[in-house]
Design an enzyme around this catalytic site. Structure first.
Site, mmCIF file in Angstrom:
data_model
loop_
_atom_site.group_PDB
_atom_site.id
_atom_site.type_symbol
_atom_site.label_atom_id
_atom_site.label_comp_id
_atom_site.label_asym_id
_atom_site.label_seq_id
_atom_site.Cartn_x
_atom_site.Cartn_y
_atom_site.Cartn_z
ATOM 1 N N GLU A 79 79.440 17.056 -27.060
ATOM 2 C CA GLU A 79 78.917 17.604 -25.799
ATOM 3 C C GLU A 79 78.565 19.093 -25.932
ATOM 4 O O GLU A 79 78.487 19.806 -24.931
ATOM 5 C CB GLU A 79 79.926 17.403 -24.658
ATOM 6 C CG GLU A 79 80.289 15.963 -24.363
ATOM 7 C CD GLU A 79 79.119 15.115 -23.843
ATOM 8 O OE1 GLU A 79 77.973 15.609 -23.834
ATOM 9 O OE2 GLU A 79 79.376 13.964 -23.475
ATOM 10 N N HIS A 82 86.023 20.568 -20.191
ATOM 11 C CA HIS A 82 85.539 19.236 -19.780
ATOM 12 C C HIS A 82 86.689 18.260 -19.943
ATOM 13 O O HIS A 82 87.297 18.191 -21.025
ATOM 14 C CB HIS A 82 84.353 18.831 -20.666
ATOM 15 C CG HIS A 82 84.019 17.367 -20.605
ATOM 16 N ND1 HIS A 82 83.837 16.678 -19.423
ATOM 17 C CD2 HIS A 82 83.844 16.445 -21.589
ATOM 18 C CE1 HIS A 82 83.562 15.417 -19.690
ATOM 19 N NE2 HIS A 82 83.567 15.239 -21.000
ATOM 20 N N HIS A 129 81.836 9.556 -15.649
ATOM 21 C CA HIS A 129 82.201 10.224 -16.894
ATOM 22 C C HIS A 129 83.490 11.049 -16.750
ATOM 23 O O HIS A 129 84.506 10.714 -17.354
ATOM 24 C CB HIS A 129 81.018 11.089 -17.356
ATOM 25 C CG HIS A 129 81.156 11.647 -18.716
ATOM 26 N ND1 HIS A 129 80.084 11.967 -19.509
ATOM 27 C CD2 HIS A 129 82.244 11.992 -19.451
ATOM 28 C CE1 HIS A 129 80.493 12.445 -20.660
ATOM 29 N NE2 HIS A 129 81.809 12.474 -20.640
#
Ligand code: 13P
Length: 224
Positions: free
Chosen positions: A74, A93, A158
């Protein structure tokens, strides 16, 4: 290169794993060095329990690996978020449980509690970044556009993104979004699925530090 920042990335990544915010190698952490603009980011697929600073990768703003092995899948999303928010220097994240549940339902979290006013929310709402395939330019754009509206973001189907001026703040925000999702879940459960009374952006603008608090002339200590 950037050894101190790499150590800090490792500490925060381990903290996120131990707190249950990032399990099973999920999630990633990055920090931007304001002087060089380089970004230190966790490597892809490494368990944080065994993560060491020399595994942390250094990227330039064009996604070139300056140092390290295989950076997070990512990485592009992190770089696009830094471009979208020049005021931030760190990103966490996670796939934390309750926040991810709301993300999977594409359900933004409204401002049900006053402390949400500190997170730079547009429309007093924690927004959901529309789903795009992980690792793609489309996902990077989707998240970067949404992070312009809030320090806390849900990523549809997600997980979450939390940003901050430094790693400690980004981590705290990642912890916060999970806690807020828990409170919101309890509210909906106790209230037959109905939203409670919600704050507006205007309500948030009205807050200021109380001016009745005054410092003595001989008061010592930090002057902030
Ligand atoms: P990386 O290990 O490549 O950072 O991927 C983990 C993840 O959570 C992707 O969303």
């Amino acid at each position: 290169m950037l050894e101190e920042l790499k150590e800090h990335v490792v500490r925060i990544a381990k903290q996120a794993q131990r707190a249950g915010l990032c399990k099973h190698k999920a999630g990633n952490v990055s920090a931007k060095d304001p002087e060089t603009g380089y970004v230190c980011i966790t490597p892809s697929g490494v368990d944080r329990e065994v993560l060491t600073a020399d595994q942390v990768c250094v990227l330039d703003e064009n996604l070139n690996v300056i140092e390290g092995g295989k950076p997070s899948s990512e990485s592009l999303m992190h770089l696009e978020c830094y471009k979208a928010r020049p005021d931030i220097n760190a990103i966490v994240h996670t796939h934390s449980t309750m926040a991810s549940a709301f993300a999977c339902l594409n359900k933004p979290i409204p401002a049900f509690i006053f402390e949400l006013f500190v997170f730079n929310l547009d429309n007093a709402t924690i927004p959901v970044a529309p789903y795009k395939l992980p690792g793609t330019t489309d996902l990077a754009e989707s998240v970067a556009n949404t992070v312009k509206k809030s320090d806390l973001v849900l990523m549809e189907r997600h997980g979450t993104i939390a940003v901050g001026k430094d790693l400690d703040e980004a981590y705290e925000n990642a912890d916060y979004i999970e806690e807020l999702a828990h409170i919101y879940y309890y509210i909906l459960t106790l209230n037959n699925g109905q939203d409670p009374k919600i704050f507006t952006e205007q309500d948030f603008k009205e807050w200021k530090y109380p001016d009745q608090i005054k410092k003595n002339e001989d008061c010592t200590g930090p002057q902030n």
